[in-house]
Write a protein that holds these residues in place. Structure first.
Motif, PDB file in Angstrom:
ATOM      1  N   ARG A   1      -6.598  -4.589  -5.948  1.00 31.54           N
ATOM      2  CA  ARG A   1      -6.556  -3.203  -6.436  1.00 31.54           C
ATOM      3  C   ARG A   1      -6.193  -2.207  -5.342  1.00 31.54           C
ATOM      4  O   ARG A   1      -5.992  -1.016  -5.621  1.00 31.54           O
ATOM      5  N   MET A   2      -6.067  -2.647  -4.110  1.00 30.25           N
ATOM      6  CA  MET A   2      -5.737  -1.733  -3.024  1.00 30.25           C
ATOM      7  C   MET A   2      -4.278  -1.288  -3.047  1.00 30.25           C
ATOM      8  O   MET A   2      -3.905  -0.358  -2.328  1.00 30.25           O
TER       9      MET A   2
ATOM     10  N   GLY B   1     -12.421  -2.470   0.436  1.00 28.54           N
ATOM     11  CA  GLY B   1     -11.325  -1.546   0.693  1.00 28.54           C
ATOM     12  C   GLY B   1     -11.427  -0.849   2.031  1.00 28.54           C
ATOM     13  O   GLY B   1     -10.422  -0.399   2.593  1.00 28.54           O
ATOM     14  N   ARG B   2     -12.649  -0.782   2.574  1.00 29.47           N
ATOM     15  CA  ARG B   2     -12.855  -0.139   3.877  1.00 29.47           C
ATOM     16  C   ARG B   2     -12.794  -1.139   5.022  1.00 29.47           C
ATOM     17  O   ARG B   2     -12.914  -0.753   6.196  1.00 29.47           O
TER      18      ARG B   2
ATOM     19  N   ILE C   1       0.840  -1.194   0.000  1.00 33.32           N
ATOM     20  CA  ILE C   1       0.000   0.000   0.000  1.00 33.32           C
ATOM     21  C   ILE C   1       0.882   1.253   0.000  1.00 33.32           C
ATOM     22  O   ILE C   1       1.888   1.316   0.704  1.00 33.32           O
TER      23      ILE C   1
ATOM     24  N   ILE D   1      -9.411  -6.532  -3.488  1.00 35.99           N
ATOM     25  CA  ILE D   1      -8.294  -6.439  -2.543  1.00 35.99           C
ATOM     26  C   ILE D   1      -6.990  -6.189  -3.286  1.00 35.99           C
ATOM     27  O   ILE D   1      -6.155  -5.379  -2.855  1.00 35.99           O
TER      28      ILE D   1
END
Length: 481
Positions: A470-471, A442-443, A328, A468
């Motif tokens: 794509r996070m 995503g949250r 991330i 997930i």
């Protein structure tokens, strides 16, 4: 034989068809979107009529097409193999392929673990010689014959996966494959929608012994409650039974399986000989699957020592335990999430095994987080379980393997029973569909978390995995995927 997989003369003889022109093909395909240049395209008539895609197949590089009728869209002069029925033609190619090879064939079935064992066999047997195995989960009435039809004549070992959803599906495929060795991974309450009882499922799995060659071997799970039922059926068909498991009666016996988070260290014996090896993924169930693969390797005179070493390089197939690290932020400076992708399929047994793997994973600390990383499960419906489906979902809440999971998010109507049964501290959110969950995922995660996604194929959990991924920046998890 030429260097081709099939010439027009060989293919016509195998299928009873008529070739409109000469051809040499290097492979066989049923999908115009994924075929390789030089393949024979088989125009199956299934959910879609393959004749509609003959032109696309030739545009993609097909060397010939097997058809039940000459489609108007076929390029002028294109080599065609005209047969009465393309599926029957595919079975003809499969039978001819099996007859012309000297390969030792291992057929794998079972309620859980078929594809994983098949992929372990690919690794184990590949250490001893040219090995052919099914792609993905090609195990049904077209998948198994397609695998056989693609088998090169010079193959030394072959691993054929055989599955079923309804009674009567396994025996014809076994007789087509004519295996030297059969493996039944386990028998569980899966596909109950099509069977009256688990015993009926065991009897259907036992139909894999129908095709065993004389003097063949049946490798069976001694830890399974249906072992004696399967063993009796195998012996009735003249098979020699080899047992794998953790108990005293196992010929391939698991003594210990130590999960390291990204691997499994296994101590075992095979016919009294000690074995110590590593599997490139965590899971006690994988250790048992590996013993089945090693027992099969031994049964076809493969090199067990080389096979055991090869298992250290083995990793699970996509959607069946493959692991990814999602970095991330720029350069991963925002931390990372570990993703365990179990999205391909699910039943109560494989669900508990996947939860055990999640519990063995180690969340990471991350600067900026007050709490530690969590083990988070995203679970979809387990399908084809019959009238007890809701009860089986609810029972997962009390499963021993659930103890180490911090939070569970659910999607699908059947998982509502699981969601309601979970203790409050583990109960995440429930979503009606996987699309709804994917939009919110995503949250639900933060740096340091370990996320595991699992559900039956029909539950469509792949979009949750994709969300997930794509996070952040995706890379294989070290040693694990």
């Amino acid at each position: 034989m030429t260097g081709a997989l099939w010439t027009e003369e060989e293919a016509a003889a195998a299928t009873g068809g008529r070739a409109t022109a000469g051809f040499n093909v290097s492979g066989v395909s049923i999908d115009s979107r994924s075929l390789n240049r030089g393949d024979l395209f088989v125009a199956l008539q299934d959910a879609r009529d393959g004749h509609e895609f003959v032109a696309a197949a030739f545009k993609a590089g097909a060397a010939a097409a097997m058809v039940g009728r000459v489609p108007g869209s076929a390029p002028p002069g294109a080599p065609l193999l005209v047969v009465k029925d393309p599926l029957a033609g595919l079975w003809g190619l499969a039978a001819a392929s099996r007859s012309r090879t000297q390969a030792k064939v291992i057929a794998v079935t079972g309620s859980v673990g078929k594809t994983g064992v098949k992929e372990m066999l690919r690794a184990c047997l590949g250490a001893s010689g040219p090995t052919h195995a099914a792609e993905k989960s090609f195990n049904n009435h077209w998948g198994a014959p397609l695998t056989l039809a693609r088998m090169p004549e010079a193959t030394r070992f072959a691993a054929i996966e055989i599955g079923m959803n309804q009674p009567g599906e396994i025996a014809p495929l076994s007789r087509l494959a004519r295996p030297d060795v059969t493996i039944v991974t386990t028998v569980e309450a899966v596909h109950l929608a099509g069977f009256d009882s688990v015993e009926a499922i065991a009897d259907e799995k036992a139909e894999i012994f129908d095709g065993l060659v004389a003097g063949g071997v049946a490798i069976l799970n001694a830890d399974n409650v249906h072992f004696e039922r399967l063993a009796a059926a195998a012996r009735h068909r003249g098979a020699r039974v080899v047992a794998f498991g953790s108990g005293a009666r196992a010929d391939a016996r698991l003594e210990s399986a130590r999960l390291t988070g990204r691997a499994t260290v296994v101590k075992a014996t095979l016919h009294g000989r000690p074995l110590m090896f590593k599997i490139g993924a965590p899971g006690r169930h994988l250790a048992l699957n590996a013993l089945a693969a090693l027992a099969a390797t031994d049964a076809v005179d493969g090199d067990v020592a080389k096979a055991a070493l090869a298992l250290g390089r083995w990793t699970p197939p996509e959607g069946r335990g493959s692991r990814w690290r999602i970095e991330i932020g720029e350069g991963g400076n925002g931390g990372s999430i570990t993703l365990i992708d179990e999205s391909y399929n699910a039943n109560p047994v494989s669900m508990r095994a996947a939860l055990a793997v999640l519990c063995a994973a180690k969340p990471e600390d991350h600067v900026g987080r007050i709490d530690k990383g969590r083990r988070v499960a995203f679970l979809g419906d387990m399908l084809e379980l019959g009238s007890e489906a809701e009860a089986m979902h609810a029972a997962l809440a009390a499963a021993e393997e659930m103890a180490g999971v911090d939070l569970v998010h659910c999607c699908g109507p059947l998982t509502r029973a699981l969601h309601d049964a979970l203790p409050a501290e583990k109960r995440g959110e429930w979503f009606g569909t996987s699309a709804d969950l994917a939009a919110a995922v995503g949250r639900k995660l933060d740096a340091g978390d370990v996320a595991m996604v699992k559900g039956s194929l029909g539950s469509k959990m792949a979009p949750v995995v994709a969300a997930i991924r794509r996070m952040g920046h995706v890379r294989p998890d070290a040693e694990g995927g």
